[in-house]
Design an enzyme around this catalytic site. Structure first.
Site, mmCIF file in Angstrom:
data_model
loop_
_atom_site.group_PDB
_atom_site.id
_atom_site.type_symbol
_atom_site.label_atom_id
_atom_site.label_comp_id
_atom_site.label_asym_id
_atom_site.label_seq_id
_atom_site.Cartn_x
_atom_site.Cartn_y
_atom_site.Cartn_z
ATOM 1 N N ILE A 95 5.302 -6.563 5.658
ATOM 2 C CA ILE A 95 6.395 -6.211 6.573
ATOM 3 C C ILE A 95 6.015 -6.586 8.015
ATOM 4 C CG2 ILE A 95 7.814 -4.322 7.505
ATOM 5 C CD1 ILE A 95 7.501 -2.912 4.775
ATOM 6 N N ASP B 130 -5.134 -5.881 12.689
ATOM 7 C CA ASP B 130 -5.108 -5.724 11.226
ATOM 8 C C ASP B 130 -6.531 -5.913 10.700
ATOM 9 O OD1 ASP B 130 -2.522 -6.351 8.981
ATOM 10 O OD2 ASP B 130 -4.614 -6.292 8.325
ATOM 11 N N THR C 5 -7.520 6.656 5.680
ATOM 12 C CA THR C 5 -6.864 5.582 6.447
ATOM 13 C C THR C 5 -5.578 6.095 7.066
ATOM 14 O OG1 THR C 5 -7.717 3.979 4.881
ATOM 15 C CG2 THR C 5 -5.912 3.238 6.283
ATOM 16 N N TYR D 267 -0.678 10.296 -1.109
ATOM 17 C CA TYR D 267 -0.047 9.305 -0.228
ATOM 18 C C TYR D 267 1.109 9.953 0.522
ATOM 19 C CZ TYR D 267 2.537 5.095 1.141
ATOM 20 O OH TYR D 267 3.211 4.130 1.842
#
Ligand code: UDP
Length: 320
Positions: free
Chosen positions: A12, A31, A95, A149
């Site tokens: 995305i 990134d 993360t 998640y």
């Protein structure tokens, strides 16, 4: 506008980078290439308004430097993909929670706007269709890894909204529903690239469960238009927006569509969830967004129909 996109080398993020550069914005991508790929941004490198840094958002000095240089941060960097989440729950939680904590803390130091990406997973097992942003979130047991998640992203949302409320940081939260398009990899479980790859190779198309579960798929170009609309929307901060489509299809029907569109000889096989993921895996039977809020705010409306979405993925995977 100068924009920092964390996770900008992902599926995305790379499409969003392209769209922002096209309209004259400056884009810097941060990134760590954990699930993103340098190939996704290769074609942007020669653009003078584009820059990138390969590092993790958790590296505070590096992230701070880039946050300071921009007007707005789009925080897309996250652990994504049900397979990755089931296989690496520690990585997922750390993360998603620590990454967002770092980005918000640094953005707050210089009062930079943040567009915070969340996920339709946060609705969990809710049955209040279509899902409205104000609806209750219904999570499964903590013994079932999948829900880590949803909970990690829900914490991200809470933290973003808390920064808005307590520290007046302009944070807008966006919940992305199943997004599909070129550059999405099937490696982390996403169903459409998986099915298309299987069909093109004449391998069995693996439908998990009985295939009656359904999803609404949105083309990445539509999602990007929604994100760009929210970047320009002055009343977004402090709000949560769904971005998705109402094109609902069962996964079995989807497998048949992929088989037909590719002209494949693949057989469609049903794989029990226990085998596909892990013992006791819980899936969502339906997931349908209410998109009236973002429609009213920025005129968002998905344009690409499912058959066209599939064709774009087939074209991409046939040539890559
Ligand atoms: N799925 C499937 N076969 C695959 C991959 C996924 O049947 O090879 C199913 C999965 O169990 C879920 C749906 O397709 O019901 C969408 O899965 P995906 O991982 O793409 O996204 P999710 O909606 O679960 O986040």
């Amino acid at each position: 506008m100068k924009v920092l996109i964390t996770g900008g080398a992902g599926f995305i993020g790379s499409h969003l980078s392209e769209a922002l550069l096209e309209r004259g914005d400056e884009v810097h991508v941060l990134d760590d290439l954990s699930t993103g790929s340098i190939d996704n941004i290769e074609h942007l490198k020669q653009n003078a308004s584009f820059g990138y840094t390969i590092d993790t958002v958790i590296n505070e000095p590096v992230t701070a430097e880039h946050v300071d240089r921009v007007d707005v941060v789009v925080h897309l960097a996250a652990a994504v993909g049900v397979r990755l989440i089931v296989e690496s729950p520690v990585h997922t939680i750390e993360t998603n929670v620590h990454g967002t904590e770092t980005v918000l803390k640094l953005a707050n130091k210089k009062k930079k706007s943040v567009l915070l990406a969340s996920t339709s997973e946060v609705y969990g097992k809710s049955k209040e269709f279509p899902f409205k942003e104000t609806a209750d979130l219904v999570m499964g047991a903590t013994s079932k890894g999948r829900w880590s998640y949803a909970c990690s992203k829900a914490i991200d949302e809470f933290l973003g909204l808390a920064y808005y409320k307590e520290k007046k940081l302009p944070v807008t939260v966006v919940r992305l529903f199943n997004t599909v398009g070129p550059r999405q990899t099937g490696r982390y479980g996403m169903v459409i690239p998986n099915f298309v790859r299987q069909a093109l190779a004449d391998q069995p198309i693996t439908v998990y469960g009985d295939g009656t579960q359904s999803r609404c798929f949105t083309d990445v170009s539509d999602v990007v238009r929604g994100l760009v609309g929210l970047l320009d929307y002055a009343d977004g901060p402090g709000e949560v927006f769904n971005i998705g489509s109402q094109q609902e299809v069962s996964i079995l029907e989807l497998a048949k569509k992929v088989k037909a569109a590719t002209g494949s000889d693949s057989e469609i096989v049903l794989v029990p969830y226990d085998q596909a993921y892990e013992e006791g895996f819980e899936d969502m039977l339906r997931r349908v967004p209410d998109t009236s809020k973002i429609a009213a705010a920025v005129g968002y409306e998905p344009r690409v129909p499912l058959d066209e979405i599939l064709q774009r993925v087939i074209d991409y995977l046939s040539t890559s």
